[in-house]
Write a protein that holds these residues in place. Structure first.
Motif, mmCIF file in Angstrom:
data_model
loop_
_atom_site.group_PDB
_atom_site.id
_atom_site.type_symbol
_atom_site.label_atom_id
_atom_site.label_comp_id
_atom_site.label_asym_id
_atom_site.label_seq_id
_atom_site.Cartn_x
_atom_site.Cartn_y
_atom_site.Cartn_z
ATOM 1 N N ASN A 86 7.676 8.920 -49.538
ATOM 2 C CA ASN A 86 7.918 7.502 -49.286
ATOM 3 C C ASN A 86 6.621 6.720 -49.422
ATOM 4 O O ASN A 86 5.536 7.221 -49.109
ATOM 5 N N LEU A 88 4.464 3.265 -48.454
ATOM 6 C CA LEU A 88 4.329 2.196 -47.461
ATOM 7 C C LEU A 88 3.225 1.236 -47.886
ATOM 8 O O LEU A 88 2.186 1.644 -48.399
ATOM 9 N N HIS A 89 3.461 -0.068 -47.634
ATOM 10 C CA HIS A 89 2.433 -1.084 -47.847
ATOM 11 C C HIS A 89 1.833 -1.410 -46.488
ATOM 12 O O HIS A 89 2.526 -1.901 -45.595
ATOM 13 N N ALA A 102 6.138 2.620 -38.459
ATOM 14 C CA ALA A 102 6.655 1.816 -39.574
ATOM 15 C C ALA A 102 7.487 2.668 -40.521
ATOM 16 O O ALA A 102 8.521 2.216 -41.035
ATOM 17 N N LEU A 103 7.057 3.902 -40.746
ATOM 18 C CA LEU A 103 7.782 4.795 -41.647
ATOM 19 C C LEU A 103 9.159 5.129 -41.076
ATOM 20 O O LEU A 103 10.161 5.117 -41.802
ATOM 21 N N LYS A 105 10.816 3.317 -38.829
ATOM 22 C CA LYS A 105 11.599 2.084 -38.769
ATOM 23 C C LYS A 105 12.165 1.724 -40.137
ATOM 24 O O LYS A 105 13.294 1.225 -40.249
ATOM 25 N N LYS A 106 11.405 1.990 -41.189
ATOM 26 C CA LYS A 106 11.842 1.665 -42.543
ATOM 27 C C LYS A 106 13.132 2.374 -42.899
ATOM 28 O O LYS A 106 13.981 1.829 -43.616
ATOM 29 N N PHE A 107 13.310 3.590 -42.389
ATOM 30 C CA PHE A 107 14.490 4.382 -42.719
ATOM 31 C C PHE A 107 15.434 4.524 -41.525
ATOM 32 O O PHE A 107 16.263 5.420 -41.488
#
Length: 215
Positions: A86, A88-89, A102-103, A105-107
Motif C-alpha cells: 500500500n 501512503l502520502h 493512517a494505514l 484507517k485507510k482500509f
C-alpha cells in the motif's frame, strides 16, 4: 535476518540540505512519487508499505463506517494476500505510530493499532536486515535519506507481538471471527478429503466391475 539494534541517530538537516536531498531524490524517482518541500520547511512525499500479516485483520463494513444510526458494528475478518503493498502520502512530521494509524484507517481496519509495528528492511553487504522502528521515528525522513530505491530501504507492517499469541488482547467479535474462519477452513479441507476418497472409490468400483464382467 531480523535484528534489534541501536537506533541510527537522526541527523538534523538544514533547510538547504533538505532541499538538495529532495532535488536529488526526485531526479532518481522512476514511479512519479516525488517529494515536495513546503515554505515552512516541512516536506511531503510517498512511502510504500508491504503488509506481512500472519493473522486475519478485522474490517468494518460500509454501514458500520458511517456509524450514525446503527449502534452495532458489522465487522468481517479475512487474511490479506501475500505481497500486498500500500502507498501512503505523508509528511516529514508524521511518526511511525501515525503512519500505522493512517494505514489502518485507510482500509477501515478495526483492529487496535497497538497490535502492529512498522519495520524497515534494508540490504547491506549482500544480506537483508529487518529492524523494528520506534513509534517516534519519521518514515519519510528515512525514505529521503535512503533514496527512492526499495532495494536500499523498504517498509513492512507486521503484528506487534512476537512469539506466543496474546489472545486476551483481541475483542470478542474478533475471536468469534477467527473461529468462523477456522471452521470454514476445516470444512473446506474436509470436503476436499471427501471428494478425493469418493474419486478413489469410484475408480476402484469401476476396476472391480471390469474384472467381474463375463468373458
Amino acid at each position: 535476518k531480523d535484528v534489534q539494534k541501536e537506533r541510527e541517530p537522526h541527523v538534523y538537516l538544514s533547510k538547504e540540505e533538505v532541499k538538495e536531498k529532495i532535488q536529488s531524490y526526485n531526479s532518481s524517482v522512476t514511479d512519479k512519487l516525488k517529494m515536495t518541500l513546503n515554505a515552512n520547511g516541512i516536506y511531503t512525499g510517498f512511502i510504500k508499505v508491504q503488509m506481512e500479516l500472519c493473522r486475519p485483520i478485522t474490517v468494518q463494513s460500509s454501514q458500520s463506517q458511517q456509524g450514525r444510526c446503527a449502534p452495532s458494528r458489522q465487522e468481517t475478518a479475512f487474511y490479506l494476500p501475500d505481497g500486498c503493498v500500500n502507498t501512503l502520502h505523508i509528511s516529514s512530521t508524521n511518526t511511525v505510530r501515525e503512519v500505522i494509524e493512517a494505514l489502518l484507517k485507510k482500509f477501515f481496519v478495526a483492529d487496535n493499532p497497538a497490535k502492529f509495528a512498522l519495520y524497515k528492511r534494508c540490504h547491506k553487504e549482500d544480506q537483508v536486515y529487518t529492524c523494528k522502528l520506534s513509534d517516534r521515528e519519521h518514515p519519510l525522513y528515512l525514505r529521503l535519506v535512503a533514496g527512492p530505491k526499495t532495494e536500499m530501504l523498504s517498509f513492512v507492517l507486521r503484528e506487534h507481538e512476537t512469539g506466543e499469541v496474546m489472545w486476551e488482547a483481541f475483542s470478542i467479535p474478533e475471536l468469534q471471527n477467527f473461529l468462523r474462519i477456522l471452521d470454514k477452513e476445516e470444512n473446506d479441507q474436509l470436503q476436499l478429503l471427501k471428494n478425493r476418497y469418493a474419486a478413489y472409490r469410484g475408480k476402484l468400483e469401476e476396476a472391480l466391475r471390469g474384472l467381474l464382467k463375463p468373458g
